[in-house]
Design a protein around this motif. Structure first.
Motif, mmCIF file in Angstrom:
data_model
loop_
_atom_site.group_PDB
_atom_site.id
_atom_site.type_symbol
_atom_site.label_atom_id
_atom_site.label_comp_id
_atom_site.label_asym_id
_atom_site.label_seq_id
_atom_site.Cartn_x
_atom_site.Cartn_y
_atom_site.Cartn_z
ATOM 1 N N PRO A 1 69.490 5.437 135.894
ATOM 2 C CA PRO A 1 70.425 5.765 136.955
ATOM 3 C C PRO A 1 71.120 4.405 137.134
ATOM 4 C CG PRO A 1 68.067 5.711 137.767
ATOM 5 C CD PRO A 1 67.988 5.777 136.388
ATOM 6 N N THR A 2 72.279 4.345 137.779
ATOM 7 C CA THR A 2 72.936 3.016 138.059
ATOM 8 C C THR A 2 73.174 3.152 139.545
ATOM 9 O OG1 THR A 2 75.188 4.272 137.826
ATOM 10 C CG2 THR A 2 73.964 3.082 135.794
ATOM 11 N N GLN A 3 73.154 3.859 140.273
ATOM 12 C CA GLN A 3 73.238 4.002 141.733
ATOM 13 C C GLN A 3 71.844 3.706 142.562
ATOM 14 O OE1 GLN A 3 75.562 7.138 143.127
ATOM 15 N NE2 GLN A 3 75.532 6.430 145.438
ATOM 16 N N TYR A 4 71.802 3.012 143.537
ATOM 17 C CA TYR A 4 71.037 2.694 144.429
ATOM 18 C C TYR A 4 70.591 4.004 145.638
ATOM 19 C CZ TYR A 4 70.488 -2.172 142.681
ATOM 20 O OH TYR A 4 70.381 -3.197 142.037
ATOM 21 N N CYS A 5 69.416 3.980 145.826
ATOM 22 C CA CYS A 5 69.058 5.095 146.664
ATOM 23 C C CYS A 5 69.706 5.282 147.788
ATOM 24 C CB CYS A 5 67.371 4.664 146.918
ATOM 25 S SG CYS A 5 66.733 6.176 148.235
ATOM 26 N N GLU A 6 70.426 6.310 147.938
ATOM 27 C CA GLU A 6 71.358 6.643 149.035
ATOM 28 C C GLU A 6 70.486 7.175 150.260
ATOM 29 O OE1 GLU A 6 73.763 9.628 147.204
ATOM 30 O OE2 GLU A 6 75.164 8.482 146.900
ATOM 31 N N ILE A 7 69.103 7.631 150.122
ATOM 32 C CA ILE A 7 68.359 7.655 151.328
ATOM 33 C C ILE A 7 67.862 6.730 152.003
ATOM 34 C CG2 ILE A 7 66.313 9.103 152.021
ATOM 35 C CD1 ILE A 7 66.492 11.012 149.349
ATOM 36 N N HIS A 8 67.625 5.537 151.374
ATOM 37 C CA HIS A 8 66.966 4.614 151.712
ATOM 38 C C HIS A 8 67.713 3.191 151.774
ATOM 39 C CE1 HIS A 8 63.508 7.209 150.805
ATOM 40 N NE2 HIS A 8 63.365 7.047 152.026
ATOM 41 N N GLY A 9 68.851 3.370 151.892
ATOM 42 C CA GLY A 9 69.535 1.977 152.072
ATOM 43 C C GLY A 9 70.918 1.798 151.172
ATOM 44 N N GLY A 10 71.327 2.762 150.198
ATOM 45 C CA GLY A 10 72.527 2.605 149.548
ATOM 46 C C GLY A 10 72.403 1.535 148.301
ATOM 47 N N HIS A 11 73.113 0.403 148.372
ATOM 48 C CA HIS A 11 73.326 -0.385 147.265
ATOM 49 C C HIS A 11 72.074 -1.414 147.531
ATOM 50 C CE1 HIS A 11 76.939 1.087 145.785
ATOM 51 N NE2 HIS A 11 77.464 1.011 146.830
ATOM 52 N N ASN A 12 71.915 -2.175 148.647
ATOM 53 C CA ASN A 12 70.807 -2.915 148.799
ATOM 54 C C ASN A 12 70.591 -3.354 150.114
ATOM 55 O OD1 ASN A 12 72.304 -5.377 149.278
ATOM 56 N ND2 ASN A 12 72.591 -5.367 146.796
ATOM 57 N N VAL A 13 69.637 -4.002 150.501
ATOM 58 C CA VAL A 13 69.596 -4.488 152.101
ATOM 59 C C VAL A 13 70.680 -4.811 152.807
ATOM 60 C CG1 VAL A 13 68.018 -5.633 153.784
ATOM 61 C CG2 VAL A 13 67.034 -4.383 151.813
ATOM 62 N N PHE A 14 71.167 -5.856 152.080
ATOM 63 C CA PHE A 14 72.461 -6.508 152.591
ATOM 64 C C PHE A 14 73.771 -6.075 152.266
ATOM 65 C CE2 PHE A 14 68.885 -9.400 151.626
ATOM 66 C CZ PHE A 14 68.703 -10.013 152.787
ATOM 67 N N THR A 15 73.906 -5.113 151.549
ATOM 68 C CA THR A 15 75.283 -4.638 151.110
ATOM 69 C C THR A 15 75.527 -3.073 151.576
ATOM 70 O OG1 THR A 15 74.810 -3.969 149.098
ATOM 71 C CG2 THR A 15 75.668 -6.166 149.134
ATOM 72 N N SER A 16 74.283 -2.708 152.030
ATOM 73 C CA SER A 16 74.803 -1.052 152.372
ATOM 74 C C SER A 16 75.100 -1.167 153.729
ATOM 75 C CB SER A 16 73.074 -0.419 152.604
ATOM 76 O OG SER A 16 72.294 -1.282 153.337
ATOM 77 N N ALA A 17 75.755 0.206 153.990
ATOM 78 C CA ALA A 17 76.482 0.549 155.022
ATOM 79 C C ALA A 17 75.593 0.227 156.389
ATOM 80 C CB ALA A 17 76.778 2.045 155.426
ATOM 81 N N GLY A 18 76.539 -0.496 157.262
ATOM 82 C CA GLY A 18 75.772 -1.023 158.541
ATOM 83 C C GLY A 18 75.279 -2.567 158.411
ATOM 84 N N SER A 19 75.319 -3.170 157.154
ATOM 85 C CA SER A 19 74.893 -4.348 156.882
ATOM 86 C C SER A 19 73.553 -4.625 157.384
ATOM 87 C CB SER A 19 75.950 -5.505 157.458
ATOM 88 O OG SER A 19 75.581 -5.483 158.859
ATOM 89 N N TRP A 20 73.289 -6.195 157.041
ATOM 90 C CA TRP A 20 71.834 -6.428 157.455
ATOM 91 C C TRP A 20 71.575 -6.383 158.895
ATOM 92 C CZ3 TRP A 20 70.666 -10.729 160.281
ATOM 93 C CH2 TRP A 20 71.801 -11.524 160.519
ATOM 94 N N LEU A 21 72.681 -6.598 159.715
ATOM 95 C CA LEU A 21 72.383 -6.343 160.958
ATOM 96 C C LEU A 21 71.809 -4.945 161.442
ATOM 97 C CD1 LEU A 21 75.458 -8.116 162.313
ATOM 98 C CD2 LEU A 21 73.116 -9.220 162.606
ATOM 99 N N SER A 22 72.278 -3.867 160.649
ATOM 100 C CA SER A 22 71.706 -2.697 161.173
ATOM 101 C C SER A 22 70.196 -2.797 160.797
ATOM 102 C CB SER A 22 72.352 -1.721 160.319
ATOM 103 O OG SER A 22 71.711 -1.790 158.763
ATOM 104 N N HIS A 23 69.545 -3.467 159.938
ATOM 105 C CA HIS A 23 68.003 -3.507 159.718
ATOM 106 C C HIS A 23 67.406 -4.285 160.985
ATOM 107 C CE1 HIS A 23 68.551 -1.578 155.929
ATOM 108 N NE2 HIS A 23 69.497 -2.118 155.680
ATOM 109 N N VAL A 24 68.054 -5.103 161.473
ATOM 110 C CA VAL A 24 67.624 -6.013 162.420
ATOM 111 C C VAL A 24 67.567 -5.416 163.892
ATOM 112 C CG1 VAL A 24 67.855 -8.224 163.870
ATOM 113 C CG2 VAL A 24 68.233 -8.258 161.225
ATOM 114 N N PHE A 25 68.667 -4.570 164.138
ATOM 115 C CA PHE A 25 68.812 -4.208 165.331
ATOM 116 C C PHE A 25 68.438 -2.582 165.382
ATOM 117 C CE2 PHE A 25 72.091 -7.610 165.670
ATOM 118 C CZ PHE A 25 71.586 -8.120 166.754
ATOM 119 N N GLY A 26 68.046 -2.189 164.290
ATOM 120 C CA GLY A 26 67.478 -0.715 164.333
ATOM 121 C C GLY A 26 68.443 0.364 164.145
ATOM 122 N N GLY A 27 69.892 -0.190 163.841
ATOM 123 C CA GLY A 27 70.859 1.009 163.978
ATOM 124 C C GLY A 27 71.077 1.350 162.309
ATOM 125 N N GLY A 28 71.931 2.170 162.159
ATOM 126 C CA GLY A 28 72.494 2.952 160.865
ATOM 127 C C GLY A 28 71.323 3.527 160.393
#
Length: 383
Positions: A269-296
Motif C-alpha cells: 500500500p502507498t496510502q497512509y491509514c485514513e482511519i487514524h490520521g491520513g498521511h501522518n501526524v503533522f500533515t493530516s487534515a486538521g494539522s498537528w494542532l488537532s492532536h493537541v486540542f483534541g479536534g479533527g
C-alpha cells in the motif's frame, strides 16, 4: 488481467455456494465458524475453507491447477472450487515434495530423494518445478510468512504448546484423515494419519497430526545435522511495511495497533491509514494542532457485517484483526463522560499542565460567600 493477490488481500468469509460447470459446491468452515471480512493471511492462518476457495476463485482455478502440476503434484487435479481445499488425493511424499519448494525457495527435488512412506502409493508425475511461481524466492517467502503465522497464531499453535520453538512454518489439514505439513530452514516433515480404505478418521489435523509433527521435530532438531535452524530471510524484491490491521493501509503514529506485512516490491500500500490520521501526524487534515486540542477526526464506527449488524467479538482472534468486532463497547455513562470531556475548553489541555492555582487576589473575600463569585475564572476551566 490477473489480479495481484497479497497476504493482505481481503475476501468475505461467509456461507457461500460456488457454481462450476453447472455443479453447485458449498464448502463449510470447521465448526460452521465464519469470520466475515478477512485477509488472505487470516484465511490460511485459521483454515477458513470458504475464504480459501474465494482466493482460488480470484486467482482462477485453472491457474491453481497449473501451478500444482508444475510442482509435480499429479495430473489427477482438476480446475474446480474443491481444488483449493486439497480435495484431490495425494500421498505424503507428494505433499513433502511440494512443500520443499517453499522451504528452500528452490526447485523441488526428485521424489526418489525422499524416504519411503507406509502410506498408499499413487502415481505422480513431476513437471518443471524450477518454473513454478512458488519456487521463485519472493513468492515463496510470502507463503512462508503466512505459514509461520499458522504455527504462531493459527490452527497449528499446538505445535508451540508442545515445546517446539524454532523458526518454522506449516499447515494443518483435515478431511477424512488428518495432516500436518511443516518445515524449518533445513528439514521438511509431513505427518498423515488415516485409514487405507478411506474411512473417516474422525480427528482433525491440529488434534491428531500436529502433536506428532511437533514431537518428531523436537527430536530431529536435536541432532547435529538438523540443529542449525535459521529463520527465513526475505530475498531481494520483498518489501516489509508497517500497516494498520483495520484499514490495511500504511500505519501512522495514531494507529492503536500495527503489524508488519510483507509484499512483493511494488504491491505494498502507498496510502497512509485514513482511519487514524491520513498521511501522518503533522500533515493530516486538521494539522498537528488537532492532536493537541483534541479536534479533527470522527469517532470510529464499530465494524459491521453485510447486513449492517455489528460484528461479534471473537476472543480467539487479535483485537484489531480484519472482521473482528469490538471487545467492550463503551457504556452510556462512559460515552457521555467522553463527550463532555470533548466539549470542555480545549485550552485546558495546554494550560492545565501548569497547575492553574488561583491567586489569593482571585479568591472570594470573606463575607462574600452568599454573593456571586466575582473571582476570575481559572484558565483551566470554561469561562
Amino acid at each position: 488481467m490477473q489480479p495481484i493477490v497479497t497476504p493482505a488481500t481481503t475476501i468475505d468469509d461467509e456461507p457461500t455456494t460456488f457454481e462450476y460447470d453447472g455443479v453447485d459446491y458449498t464448502p463449510n468452515n470447521f465448526g460452521e465458524r465464519f469470520m466475515g471480512r478477512v485477509t488472505a493471511r487470516d484465511a490460511l492462518t485459521n483454515s477458513l475453507n470458504v475464504a480459501t476457495v474465494k482466493v482460488a476463485e480470484l486467482i482462477g482455478y485453472g491457474r491453481v491447477v497449473q501451478i500444482a502440476r508444475q510442482m509435480g503434484l499429479g495430473n489427477n487435479i482438476r480446475a474446480t472450487p474443491a481444488v483449493a481445499l486439497g480435495a484431490y488425493e495425494m500421498t505424503p511424499v507428494d505433499v513433502a515434495a511440494g512443500y520443499t519448494a517453499f522451504a528452500t525457495s528452490a526447485p523441488a527435488p526428485n521424489r526418489n530423494s525422499f524416504a519411503t512412506s507406509s502410506a498408499p502409493t499413487a502415481k505422480s508425475s513431476r513437471g518443471s518445478p524450477a518454473d513454478a511461481p512458488c519456487s521463485r524466492p519472493r513468492v515463496s517467502y510470502l507463503v512462508t510468512s503466512v505459514l509461520k503465522d499458522v504455527l504462531n497464531h493459527g490452527t497449528g499453535a499446538g505445535v508451540r504448546a508442545r515445546g517446539f520453538t524454532l523458526p518454522a512454518a506449516g499447515k494443518t489439514g483435515t478431511s477424512r484423515d488428518a495432516w500436518f505439513a511443516g518445515f524449518t530452514s533445513n528439514l521438511v516433515c509431513v505427518v498423515w494419519i488415516g485409514f487405507d480404505d478411506n474411512r473417516d478418521l474422525g480427528l482433525s489435523g491440529p488434534v491428531a497430526a500436529a502433536p506428532i509433527w511437533a514431537d518428531f521435530m523436537n527430536h530431529a532438531t536435536a541432532l547435529p545435522i538438523y540443529r542449525d535452524v535459521k529463520d527465513f530471510d526475505p530475498p531481494t524484491g520483498v518489501q516489509s511495511v508497517l500497516i494498520d490491521p483495520e484499514s490495511l493501509q500504511l500505519a501512522t503514529s495514531n494507529c492503536p495497533t500495527t503489524r508488519q506485512e510483507v509484499y512483493v516490491a511494488g504491491s505494498a500500500p502507498t496510502q497512509y491509514c485514513e482511519i487514524h490520521g491520513g498521511h501522518n501526524v503533522f500533515t493530516s487534515a486538521g494539522s498537528w494542532l488537532s492532536h493537541v486540542f483534541g479536534g479533527g477526526g470522527q469517532p470510529k464506527e464499530p465494524p459491521k457485517d453485510a447486513d449492517g449488524k455489528p460484528l461479534p467479538y471473537d476472543p480467539n482472534r487479535p483485537p484489531y484483526a480484519t472482521g473482528q468486532g469490538q471487545q467492550q463497547p463503551p457504556t452510556a455513562v462512559e460515552a457521555k463522560d467522553k463527550d463532555d470531556e470533548k466539549k470542555k475548553n480545549p485550552l485546558k489541555k495546554i494550560f492545565g499542565i501548569f497547575g492553574g492555582k488561583k491567586k489569593d487576589s482571585d479568591k472570594p473575600k470573606s463575607g462574600d460567600a452568599d454573593k456571586p463569585d466575582q473571582a476570575k475564572p481559572d484558565k483551566g476551566d470554561s469561562p
